[in-house]
Design a protein around this motif. Sequence first.
Motif, PDB file in Angstrom:
ATOM      1  N   SER A   3       0.832  -1.208   0.000  1.00  0.00           N
ATOM      2  CA  SER A   3       0.000   0.000   0.000  1.00  0.00           C
ATOM      3  C   SER A   3       0.865   1.256   0.000  1.00  0.00           C
ATOM      4  CB  SER A   3      -0.928   0.000   1.224  1.00  0.00           C
ATOM      5  OG  SER A   3      -1.619   1.233   1.327  1.00  0.00           O
ATOM      6  N   LEU A   4       1.895   1.245   0.847  1.00  0.00           N
ATOM      7  CA  LEU A   4       2.780   2.412   0.952  1.00  0.00           C
ATOM      8  C   LEU A   4       3.541   2.651  -0.342  1.00  0.00           C
ATOM      9  CD1 LEU A   4       3.776   4.520   3.042  1.00  0.00           C
ATOM     10  CD2 LEU A   4       5.694   2.990   3.502  1.00  0.00           C
ATOM     11  N   ILE A  48      -4.607  -4.538   8.443  1.00  0.00           N
ATOM     12  CA  ILE A  48      -4.863  -3.133   8.081  1.00  0.00           C
ATOM     13  C   ILE A  48      -3.733  -2.658   7.173  1.00  0.00           C
ATOM     14  CG2 ILE A  48      -5.053  -0.773   8.961  1.00  0.00           C
ATOM     15  CD1 ILE A  48      -6.262  -1.911  11.503  1.00  0.00           C
ATOM     16  N   PRO A  49      -4.050  -1.968   6.064  1.00  0.00           N
ATOM     17  CA  PRO A  49      -3.004  -1.559   5.118  1.00  0.00           C
ATOM     18  C   PRO A  49      -2.310  -0.247   5.465  1.00  0.00           C
ATOM     19  CG  PRO A  49      -5.143  -0.955   4.244  1.00  0.00           C
ATOM     20  CD  PRO A  49      -5.401  -1.664   5.552  1.00  0.00           C
ATOM     21  N   PHE A  50      -2.855   0.501   6.423  1.00  0.00           N
ATOM     22  CA  PHE A  50      -2.340   1.841   6.680  1.00  0.00           C
ATOM     23  C   PHE A  50      -1.234   1.830   7.734  1.00  0.00           C
ATOM     24  CE2 PHE A  50      -6.986   2.309   5.799  1.00  0.00           C
ATOM     25  CZ  PHE A  50      -6.827   2.676   4.474  1.00  0.00           C
ATOM     26  N   SER A  51      -0.345   2.815   7.634  1.00  0.00           N
ATOM     27  CA  SER A  51       0.781   2.932   8.555  1.00  0.00           C
ATOM     28  C   SER A  51       1.112   4.416   8.733  1.00  0.00           C
ATOM     29  CB  SER A  51       1.993   2.181   7.991  1.00  0.00           C
ATOM     30  OG  SER A  51       2.395   2.754   6.745  1.00  0.00           O
ATOM     31  N   LYS A  52       2.163   4.696   9.493  1.00  0.00           N
ATOM     32  CA  LYS A  52       2.604   6.084   9.650  1.00  0.00           C
ATOM     33  C   LYS A  52       3.003   6.679   8.302  1.00  0.00           C
ATOM     34  CE  LYS A  52       4.307   5.512  14.394  1.00  0.00           C
ATOM     35  NZ  LYS A  52       5.520   5.519  15.279  1.00  0.00           N
ATOM     36  N   GLY A  53       3.541   5.823   7.440  1.00  0.00           N
ATOM     37  CA  GLY A  53       3.947   6.287   6.122  1.00  0.00           C
ATOM     38  C   GLY A  53       2.776   6.830   5.312  1.00  0.00           C
ATOM     39  N   THR A  54       1.569   6.276   5.544  1.00  0.00           N
ATOM     40  CA  THR A  54       0.376   6.764   4.851  1.00  0.00           C
ATOM     41  C   THR A  54       0.105   8.213   5.215  1.00  0.00           C
ATOM     42  OG1 THR A  54      -0.542   4.523   5.040  1.00  0.00           O
ATOM     43  CG2 THR A  54      -2.038   6.276   4.351  1.00  0.00           C
ATOM     44  N   VAL A  55       0.243   8.522   6.503  1.00  0.00           N
ATOM     45  CA  VAL A  55       0.050   9.903   6.979  1.00  0.00           C
ATOM     46  C   VAL A  55       1.140  10.810   6.416  1.00  0.00           C
ATOM     47  CG1 VAL A  55      -0.129  11.387   9.022  1.00  0.00           C
ATOM     48  CG2 VAL A  55      -1.020   9.041   9.094  1.00  0.00           C
ATOM     49  N   LEU A  71      12.090  10.241   2.964  1.00  0.00           N
ATOM     50  CA  LEU A  71      11.281  10.323   4.180  1.00  0.00           C
ATOM     51  C   LEU A  71      10.645   8.981   4.523  1.00  0.00           C
ATOM     52  CD1 LEU A  71       9.409  13.742   3.746  1.00  0.00           C
ATOM     53  CD2 LEU A  71      11.078  13.180   5.514  1.00  0.00           C
ATOM     54  N   LEU A  72      10.200   8.268   3.502  1.00  0.00           N
ATOM     55  CA  LEU A  72       9.534   6.975   3.705  1.00  0.00           C
ATOM     56  C   LEU A  72      10.520   5.827   3.901  1.00  0.00           C
ATOM     57  CD1 LEU A  72       6.748   7.274   0.968  1.00  0.00           C
ATOM     58  CD2 LEU A  72       6.449   7.513   3.428  1.00  0.00           C
TER      59      LEU A  72
END
Length: 490
Positions: free
Chosen positions: A306-307, A426-433, A476-477
């Motif tokens: 996802s990221l 869940i596919p989301f992480s801090k990288g998503t933000v 950054l990622l």
Amino acid sequence: MGIIARQSIKASVVGFVGVGIGAVTTLFITPKFLTPEEIGTLSTIQRSSILLYSFMILGVIFSVRKFSSTDFSISKYNYKEFLGANLVFLSISCLLFSLVYVLLKDVILSFFIQNSEELSSFIYFPLFLAIVIVFSQFFFVVAGVSKRIVFPNFFNSVVNRLLSVAILIGYGYGLMKFYNFTILYMTAFYVLPFILISVYVLYFLKVRIEIPDRLKLKSVFKDTYKYNSFLYLTITSSIIIQSIDTIMISSMKGTADAAIYTIAFFIATIIEIPQRMLVQVASPIISNKLKSNDFKGLQVIYKESSLFQLFIAYVLFSGIWFNLDAIYKIMPNGSIYEAGWVVVLLISIAKITDIGFGLNKQIIEMSEYYNFNLFINIFMSLLVVVLNLVLIPKYGINGAALASLISVFITNFISFLLVAFKSKLIPFSKGTVVIFMFTLLSYFVFYKLPDIDNPYLSIVVNGSVIVFFSIVLMLLLGIHKAFISKFLQK
């Protein structure tokens, strides 16, 4: 290197060449030689053909792919009879749907010419092309089962596109009338690949097909009908989602609007090209993780994919959005098609939404609750039709794009909840933000850049800025670390 790897690499190269030819044709050659009404007519005929094909195919091509690994020595029929039986099923299906189509001709005609009188001359084109596509796909899959996919892909992605371009240029220089051009164009794009692929399979690969007797036909039907039925509903609903918007725009607003929508939609779909490749690579990995109950490893893949996809989407969308004015300036008759800029924005957001939710559909498809994908697809196809009926009359092509965005978000959210509830993933992480916040910041900077009248210079300047911000976001990622570690491992 094994035959599968060699064929995959060669087919990928052929696919990229085909995509490149298609992009140049769609953005620069077609708008130069065809009017919006003519582009819309071609697009509507093609979309209608694909929609009809989805009803005729009966899931058979997927059955051939799945059951080809069966040990036919212990079956009541052999492989030749299995192929022959499926060919009979397809023939019966095409015959029945052709009869229905002919009986409903007046209803279909009234739907098409409501705002598109020019389509009345082509009422039987979609039916004929749908039948051609059905049998072409059958032989295409048989070639794939034989692990020979390069030449079929070449026929279906390169040869047909190059011939279509030649015919298009011929029409542009007045060598034929539009009706004759349409016949030649569709023949080059669909009929010729069918002939080439079938000859390749039957003559060069020497695949033998034998029509079985009635008892063996019943045996093949009994062995495959459940799988075929599931795939039939799934594929048909998926194709309705992909094709119905253009058809409904032609009916409600006319073929000129359909042309603007088609080109804008094509520009936006560039964003999802990397996703298609990732899905091919990730699907067997997801399957293995689920079989071994390695949900921790699956969670890593879910988040990382996802990221990474969101990062690529940021790069591609930035490249499209901040160069869109320049693209329309370079495009022949671009002033006509720039009316689709809202469609580009909304469809791009829809693609990014689909990407951001990660590989949820693939996880569902490979899991024990795979049948939910069918219900999600059916729900989405109905939702798209209803939203189009409501939004196209009010907002035209922008309404169709908005309908796609709403349906994509709702169905992805449902898939997300299903995977989160069933598999606790869940596919989301801090990288998503980080991507979301960085996008807002970098786009604020983009909009402060001065406008450049020269479209080519504008693309160079904007491209350079996009590359700079993309490198910053990659750092950054920490995406670059994954590439470095993979390289060092080699």
